[in-house]
Design a protein around this motif. Structure first.
Motif, mmCIF file in Angstrom:
data_model
loop_
_atom_site.group_PDB
_atom_site.id
_atom_site.type_symbol
_atom_site.label_atom_id
_atom_site.label_comp_id
_atom_site.label_asym_id
_atom_site.label_seq_id
_atom_site.Cartn_x
_atom_site.Cartn_y
_atom_site.Cartn_z
ATOM 1 N N GLN A 84 2.271 27.223 58.043
ATOM 2 C CA GLN A 84 2.086 27.251 56.738
ATOM 3 C C GLN A 84 1.134 25.709 56.390
ATOM 4 O OE1 GLN A 84 4.633 26.729 54.636
ATOM 5 N NE2 GLN A 84 4.021 28.178 53.145
ATOM 6 N N LYS A 85 1.525 24.689 57.188
ATOM 7 C CA LYS A 85 1.761 23.379 56.887
ATOM 8 C C LYS A 85 0.722 23.204 56.534
ATOM 9 C CE LYS A 85 3.946 18.871 57.400
ATOM 10 N NZ LYS A 85 5.008 17.893 58.543
ATOM 11 N N ILE A 86 -0.258 23.050 57.923
ATOM 12 C CA ILE A 86 -1.725 22.753 58.091
ATOM 13 C C ILE A 86 -2.629 23.580 57.130
ATOM 14 C CG2 ILE A 86 -1.390 21.760 59.911
ATOM 15 C CD1 ILE A 86 -2.229 24.289 61.442
ATOM 16 N N LYS A 87 -2.612 24.603 56.874
ATOM 17 C CA LYS A 87 -3.056 25.244 55.093
ATOM 18 C C LYS A 87 -3.849 26.562 56.478
ATOM 19 C CE LYS A 87 -2.161 23.036 51.423
ATOM 20 N NZ LYS A 87 -1.067 21.741 51.530
ATOM 21 N N VAL A 88 -3.735 27.489 57.242
ATOM 22 C CA VAL A 88 -4.143 27.990 57.439
ATOM 23 C C VAL A 88 -4.505 29.883 57.134
ATOM 24 C CG1 VAL A 88 -3.666 27.583 60.294
ATOM 25 C CG2 VAL A 88 -2.166 29.236 59.200
ATOM 26 N N GLU A 89 -4.981 30.372 56.367
ATOM 27 C CA GLU A 89 -4.538 31.450 55.730
ATOM 28 C C GLU A 89 -3.595 32.459 56.714
ATOM 29 O OE1 GLU A 89 -7.585 34.565 54.057
ATOM 30 O OE2 GLU A 89 -7.689 34.854 56.154
ATOM 31 N N ALA A 90 -3.984 32.345 57.704
ATOM 32 C CA ALA A 90 -2.911 33.637 57.584
ATOM 33 C C ALA A 90 -2.191 33.284 59.528
ATOM 34 C CB ALA A 90 -3.553 35.345 57.779
ATOM 35 N N CYS A 91 -1.493 34.470 59.933
ATOM 36 C CA CYS A 91 -1.530 34.306 61.957
ATOM 37 C C CYS A 91 -0.858 35.588 61.536
ATOM 38 C CB CYS A 91 -0.081 32.947 61.518
ATOM 39 S SG CYS A 91 1.648 33.363 60.873
ATOM 40 N N VAL A 92 -1.412 35.329 63.363
ATOM 41 C CA VAL A 92 -1.176 37.100 64.048
ATOM 42 C C VAL A 92 -0.180 37.167 65.221
ATOM 43 C CG1 VAL A 92 -1.735 38.547 65.677
ATOM 44 C CG2 VAL A 92 -3.841 38.190 63.886
ATOM 45 N N VAL A 93 1.231 37.671 64.684
ATOM 46 C CA VAL A 93 2.476 37.275 65.947
ATOM 47 C C VAL A 93 2.380 39.035 66.714
ATOM 48 C CG1 VAL A 93 4.629 36.945 65.417
ATOM 49 C CG2 VAL A 93 3.301 35.955 63.906
ATOM 50 N N GLY A 94 2.918 38.322 67.654
ATOM 51 C CA GLY A 94 2.492 40.109 68.437
ATOM 52 C C GLY A 94 3.937 39.924 69.219
ATOM 53 N N LYS A 95 3.679 39.127 70.765
ATOM 54 C CA LYS A 95 5.187 39.403 71.269
ATOM 55 C C LYS A 95 5.957 38.977 71.368
ATOM 56 C CE LYS A 95 6.445 37.959 76.143
ATOM 57 N NZ LYS A 95 5.170 37.311 77.411
ATOM 58 N N ALA A 96 6.337 37.278 70.062
ATOM 59 C CA ALA A 96 7.742 37.348 69.487
ATOM 60 C C ALA A 96 8.312 38.449 68.658
ATOM 61 C CB ALA A 96 7.146 35.896 68.272
ATOM 62 N N ILE A 97 8.082 39.210 68.618
ATOM 63 C CA ILE A 97 8.435 40.779 67.898
ATOM 64 C C ILE A 97 9.452 41.184 68.690
ATOM 65 C CG2 ILE A 97 8.088 42.570 65.927
ATOM 66 C CD1 ILE A 97 5.455 41.112 64.979
ATOM 67 N N TYR A 98 8.583 41.478 69.472
ATOM 68 C CA TYR A 98 8.798 42.340 70.931
ATOM 69 C C TYR A 98 9.573 41.496 72.085
ATOM 70 C CZ TYR A 98 4.199 44.678 69.690
ATOM 71 O OH TYR A 98 2.853 45.655 69.044
ATOM 72 N N GLU A 99 10.032 40.552 71.071
ATOM 73 C CA GLU A 99 10.611 39.763 72.234
ATOM 74 C C GLU A 99 11.852 39.353 71.144
ATOM 75 O OE1 GLU A 99 10.995 39.120 75.111
ATOM 76 O OE2 GLU A 99 9.088 40.592 76.071
ATOM 77 N N ASN A 100 12.050 40.335 70.461
ATOM 78 C CA ASN A 100 12.972 39.381 69.254
ATOM 79 C C ASN A 100 13.417 38.006 68.794
ATOM 80 O OD1 ASN A 100 13.808 42.135 68.705
ATOM 81 N ND2 ASN A 100 14.662 42.137 70.566
ATOM 82 N N ARG A 101 12.087 37.466 69.060
ATOM 83 C CA ARG A 101 12.557 35.492 68.664
ATOM 84 C C ARG A 101 12.021 35.950 66.461
ATOM 85 N NH1 ARG A 101 11.001 32.292 72.306
ATOM 86 N NH2 ARG A 101 11.630 33.118 74.647
ATOM 87 N N ILE A 102 10.817 37.109 66.457
ATOM 88 C CA ILE A 102 10.938 36.617 64.833
ATOM 89 C C ILE A 102 11.103 38.129 64.554
ATOM 90 C CG2 ILE A 102 9.059 37.139 63.301
ATOM 91 C CD1 ILE A 102 7.940 34.947 64.628
ATOM 92 N N THR A 103 12.219 38.798 63.457
ATOM 93 C CA THR A 103 12.071 39.889 62.932
ATOM 94 C C THR A 103 10.892 40.312 61.809
ATOM 95 O OG1 THR A 103 13.412 39.298 61.437
ATOM 96 C CG2 THR A 103 14.426 39.366 63.839
ATOM 97 N N ILE A 104 11.200 41.804 61.888
ATOM 98 C CA ILE A 104 10.216 42.576 61.030
ATOM 99 C C ILE A 104 10.884 42.406 59.750
ATOM 100 C CG2 ILE A 104 10.167 45.144 60.417
ATOM 101 C CD1 ILE A 104 9.865 45.937 63.068
ATOM 102 N N GLU A 105 12.798 41.917 59.343
ATOM 103 C CA GLU A 105 12.609 41.674 58.549
ATOM 104 C C GLU A 105 12.442 40.615 57.743
ATOM 105 O OE1 GLU A 105 14.292 43.197 54.672
ATOM 106 O OE2 GLU A 105 14.602 44.086 56.411
ATOM 107 N N GLU A 106 12.407 39.110 58.614
ATOM 108 C CA GLU A 106 11.943 38.104 58.481
ATOM 109 C C GLU A 106 10.314 38.214 57.863
ATOM 110 O OE1 GLU A 106 14.286 34.347 61.396
ATOM 111 O OE2 GLU A 106 12.458 35.893 61.994
ATOM 112 N N ILE A 107 9.107 38.771 58.746
ATOM 113 C CA ILE A 107 8.114 38.642 58.018
ATOM 114 C C ILE A 107 8.311 39.301 56.188
ATOM 115 C CG2 ILE A 107 6.014 40.273 58.905
ATOM 116 C CD1 ILE A 107 6.902 40.204 61.102
#
Length: 249
Positions: free
Chosen positions: A215-238
């Motif tokens: 976000q700091k470098i102002k990309v439009e979006a990011c794709v997140v996959g494995k971090a969700i399945y490995e519980n590094r990032i939760t759906i609630e956080e998304i």
């Protein structure tokens, strides 16, 4: 900046590859339908679906995928084996919100010109077509990351821009599937070169700290996959992140 959850499908199963290697595959005990339902029920608007069989020219997943995709109200960003102008138009007309093109745009010099002529007048091409750039040490890779292109990265970006394509999905192969952090340095170079591109970052995102760095470098979006399945990032956080992004936008 918003987060797009990623779902990779191989043999009708939810998987993640390490560095794009089909021999380094992790299978997850969840179905495509279940993943889409989780995201949709938590307020996420976009989902990123890649047909890994299709990327190798095997379209045995396609009926299965499209039966599910057509039942969801979510906007789908779809890739995997898109090799023709007709296929791009077919996917858009069938309800796919964004079509990802990669290998064909690299290997066939005329493809992007023809796609621009065919799509940009009828649709707003940057909103409906995403140019995938898979990068290893600033070298563009294609065909499942097995081949290297002689085209210089920034030259390729400039060519796409000149033809009306402004949205790019850039995967840092060095980072992909490792949960080792996002390729911020690579994305910063792309944005320094062309500050007005719409850049979707992919590869290596392992935590909300990585999300904040992007976000700091102002990309439009990011794709997140494995971090969700490995519980590094939760759906609630998304959900919380995307709602805040929508409000601030």
């Amino acid at each position: 900046m918003y987060i797009i959850p990623a779902i990779d499908i191989l043999d009708k199963k939810v998987v993640r590859l390490r560095e794009g290697d089909y021999d380094q595959v992790t299978f997850y005990d969840v179905t495509l339908e279940e993943m889409i339902e989780k995201y949709q029920s938590n307020g996420t608007e976009f989902v990123h679906i890649i047909d890994l069989n299709g990327a190798k020219g095997d379209f045995s997943n396609q009926d299965y995928l499209f039966d599910i995709i057509h039942k969801t109200e979510m906007k789908v960003q779809y890739g995997g084996g898109v090799r023709s102008i007709d296929k791009v138009k077919e996917l858009i007309d069938s309800g796919i919100h964004r079509v990802i093109v990669g290998t064909q745009a690299i290997t066939n010099p005329a493809f992007l010109d023809e796609l621009s002529d065919a799509v940009c007048d009828e649709y707003k091409c940057s909103d409906r077509v995403v140019i995938a750039i898979d990068v290893l040490d600033e070298v563009i890779k294609y065909s499942g990351w097995m081949e290297s292109s002689p085209i210089k990265l920034m030259d390729y970006v400039d060519r796409c821009l000149n033809l009306g394509f402004f949205r790019f999905l850039c995967t840092d192969i060095n980072k992909d599937g490792k949960l080792g952090g996002a390729g911020v340095e690579l994305y910063q170079k792309l944005l320094d070169h062309s500050p007005f591109i719409k850049l979707i970052a992919s590869g290596g995102i392992s935590s909300m700290k990585d999300i904040k760095a992007l976000q700091k470098i102002k990309v439009e979006a990011c794709v997140v996959g494995k971090a969700i399945y490995e519980n590094r990032i939760t759906i609630e956080e998304i959900k919380d992140w995307n709602l805040k992004s929508l409000i601030s936008f």
